[in-house]
Design a protein around this motif. Sequence first.
Motif, mmCIF file in Angstrom:
data_model
loop_
_atom_site.group_PDB
_atom_site.id
_atom_site.type_symbol
_atom_site.label_atom_id
_atom_site.label_comp_id
_atom_site.label_asym_id
_atom_site.label_seq_id
_atom_site.Cartn_x
_atom_site.Cartn_y
_atom_site.Cartn_z
ATOM 1 N N LEU A 256 5.005 -7.909 -3.701
ATOM 2 C CA LEU A 256 5.043 -6.493 -3.382
ATOM 3 C C LEU A 256 4.163 -5.369 -4.095
ATOM 4 N N GLU A 257 4.126 -5.685 -5.549
ATOM 5 C CA GLU A 257 3.259 -4.975 -6.295
ATOM 6 C C GLU A 257 1.947 -4.731 -6.047
ATOM 7 N N ASN A 258 1.414 -6.148 -5.786
ATOM 8 C CA ASN A 258 -0.062 -6.283 -5.440
ATOM 9 C C ASN A 258 -0.351 -5.569 -3.870
ATOM 10 N N PHE A 259 0.717 -5.378 -2.996
ATOM 11 C CA PHE A 259 0.582 -4.832 -2.023
ATOM 12 C C PHE A 259 0.325 -3.386 -1.927
ATOM 13 N N PHE A 260 1.075 -2.795 -2.841
ATOM 14 C CA PHE A 260 1.025 -1.282 -3.306
ATOM 15 C C PHE A 260 -0.217 -1.015 -4.016
ATOM 16 N N LYS A 261 -0.535 -1.921 -4.792
ATOM 17 C CA LYS A 261 -1.871 -1.728 -5.573
ATOM 18 C C LYS A 261 -3.041 -1.570 -4.523
ATOM 19 N N GLY B 242 14.072 -16.708 9.462
ATOM 20 C CA GLY B 242 14.881 -15.325 9.059
ATOM 21 C C GLY B 242 13.722 -14.463 8.738
ATOM 22 N N ALA B 243 12.580 -14.689 8.176
ATOM 23 C CA ALA B 243 11.642 -13.654 7.931
ATOM 24 C C ALA B 243 10.693 -13.452 9.080
ATOM 25 N N ASP B 244 10.725 -14.390 10.141
ATOM 26 C CA ASP B 244 10.039 -14.355 11.469
ATOM 27 C C ASP B 244 10.996 -13.116 12.218
ATOM 28 N N GLU B 245 12.306 -13.409 11.989
ATOM 29 C CA GLU B 245 13.255 -12.423 12.874
ATOM 30 C C GLU B 245 12.868 -11.044 12.416
ATOM 31 N N LEU B 246 12.945 -10.739 11.128
ATOM 32 C CA LEU B 246 12.612 -9.520 10.507
ATOM 33 C C LEU B 246 11.550 -8.665 10.955
ATOM 34 N N GLU B 247 10.422 -9.546 10.959
ATOM 35 C CA GLU B 247 9.215 -9.161 11.475
ATOM 36 C C GLU B 247 9.259 -8.842 13.072
ATOM 37 N N GLU C 242 10.551 -13.002 -0.801
ATOM 38 C CA GLU C 242 9.126 -13.360 -0.740
ATOM 39 C C GLU C 242 8.596 -13.600 0.545
ATOM 40 N N PRO C 243 9.234 -14.635 1.625
ATOM 41 C CA PRO C 243 8.311 -14.765 2.770
ATOM 42 C C PRO C 243 8.269 -13.726 3.682
ATOM 43 N N TYR C 244 9.233 -12.772 3.581
ATOM 44 C CA TYR C 244 9.335 -11.475 4.210
ATOM 45 C C TYR C 244 8.084 -10.478 3.785
ATOM 46 N N VAL C 245 7.967 -10.339 2.571
ATOM 47 C CA VAL C 245 7.065 -9.544 1.985
ATOM 48 C C VAL C 245 5.740 -10.015 2.597
ATOM 49 N N ARG C 246 5.591 -11.234 2.231
ATOM 50 C CA ARG C 246 4.465 -11.941 2.765
ATOM 51 C C ARG C 246 3.888 -11.533 4.180
ATOM 52 N N ARG C 247 4.855 -11.461 5.161
ATOM 53 C CA ARG C 247 4.578 -11.012 6.268
ATOM 54 C C ARG C 247 4.096 -9.724 6.513
ATOM 55 N N THR C 248 5.124 -8.722 5.996
ATOM 56 C CA THR C 248 4.672 -7.284 6.139
ATOM 57 C C THR C 248 3.632 -6.960 5.414
ATOM 58 N N THR C 249 3.092 -7.534 4.228
ATOM 59 C CA THR C 249 1.855 -7.172 3.824
ATOM 60 C C THR C 249 0.626 -7.541 4.562
ATOM 61 N N ALA C 250 0.820 -8.778 5.488
ATOM 62 C CA ALA C 250 -0.474 -9.080 6.542
ATOM 63 C C ALA C 250 -0.234 -8.099 7.454
ATOM 64 N N LEU C 251 0.998 -7.565 7.850
ATOM 65 C CA LEU C 251 1.160 -6.887 9.092
ATOM 66 C C LEU C 251 0.226 -5.405 8.537
ATOM 67 N N PHE C 252 0.529 -4.817 7.507
ATOM 68 C CA PHE C 252 0.027 -3.755 7.354
ATOM 69 C C PHE C 252 -1.234 -3.728 7.032
ATOM 70 N N ASN C 253 -1.949 -4.798 6.833
ATOM 71 C CA ASN C 253 -3.403 -4.929 6.361
ATOM 72 C C ASN C 253 -4.188 -5.208 7.384
ATOM 73 N N ALA C 254 -3.655 -5.556 8.750
ATOM 74 C CA ALA C 254 -4.107 -5.915 9.805
ATOM 75 C C ALA C 254 -4.757 -4.558 10.352
ATOM 76 N N PRO C 255 -5.917 -4.835 11.126
ATOM 77 C CA PRO C 255 -6.273 -3.489 11.840
ATOM 78 C C PRO C 255 -5.318 -3.418 12.967
#
Length: 467
Positions: free
Chosen positions: A19-24, A204-209, A373-386
């Motif tokens: 999460l810290e790296n995502f914001f950085k 669970g992480a997939d459902e949140l995404e 952790e798995p949820y943050v991994r998915r949202t990070t990829a989501l925000f970084n995708a065009p």
Amino acid sequence: MSSQVPHFQDGFTRPLGNLENFFKLLAEKGKLIKREHWTVHLALRLQLPSSVADPVPYLRRAWKLSTNTAQPTLSYLTVPPLDIDTWASETFTACDEVASADQLFSSLRSTPTATCFWLPKSSELLIRSSHWRIDGVGMALLGHDFMLALARTIWSGYDTLLEYLVPNIGKHSPVPPSLEHMARSVSRFPQSQEGEEHPDLTPGADELEGIFLRGVPSIGLPSKSGSEAAIPDSSQRVITCLEAGTTTKVAAACRDKGIKVTSAVHAAIVRVTASFPQHPLSKSYAAFVPVDLRRAIARTAAPDAETISKSAGVYFSGLPVCVGSVLPGDGEPQKGFGAIARELGAVYSRDLDEFWTPPGSSSQAISLLDLAEPYVRRTTALFNAPIPEGLPPVQTPDLSSLGRMESYLQREYWIDGDSKVGITDFWLGTEMLTRNVQFHKDFVVGILDKVIQGLLLGCGVDEQNRG
């Protein structure tokens, strides 16, 4: 004369969490214009006792104490050997010619560490930090620690030895762990040796995404015409407020309706947004609402749980929100204020300890910390995708609520039995460089006014009573 504090030869470092790296990474997108996306600011208007003729040395010492003893993350994270006297001198600035924190906010640029500014003309103190070091609740906690340190410094004198004020000044604990590291340390679902997530957490992480993706593309507010490729100009801050009597009436109306004030405000935002023309594909409101995880962490058996619960780090997650039928037509009746508020309230009131139960399973519920952790991994990829071709840019207005600020900051901090330091006003906000809020100031003022009107109308409060 201030005490000489030795360098910490080894420093205190640890890797950034996901999460810290995502914001950085987000912050670095503003590097070309020497600014940072999502930089967090806290402004406090102070009332100092008359005995303090020159507040600067007291404020500088309080800054040193609050960031290097109570909240070491702000000065130590990824910063090896550090002389805290030098650090305080370089990061604390008295701005004698600046009229207000609002004016300063519009002119600040990126800095490698957290910074603190004193504005004598307005008696305001402004603390500023990258979001990858601190979140909103963390900034409020830092403000509280600063005020405690200031009251203590005025009581003892700004030249009192730091070793007297903080006996273990040379034996700091290392910075608290990242959210993901802490969650991993208490999780019932360990990663594999290859670092792969536990299979019980994947659905669970997939459902949140998926909740968020169901509402994409979200409805949004219109931005400036032709601003698609525009470089963000200086940021500005606008504010709207309700007088105490009206606030009391809104809170009472929400209780009668069985909804939270935050849900009501958020519902008003959704309704106002839906009143503007939308992209043909935008049918729902989709966003993430921040939720503080410090209390959930404090309830775990993690060794650092108590420290993290009071830490100015990044310890939150974003719960996905998808509210459908917010526009007329499409074969479904348009949802009203109450229906939207209740739907949002169901998200805000979710139990973070028993957050998700696998479908068709009688097993123990899984906490949001386990999913972090798995949820943050998915949202990070989501925000970084065009943004896919044919979809509108993201221009969805978000809401971030800290609840009652008295839970973090006090109005008065007593120095002794006769004198005190007061906070007479404050604001907390972030600098945004995305199209979500790339509007002109008058438009934002008008939007906020419409939100208040919608809130009062939805709650059945007479607008004539508005302050």
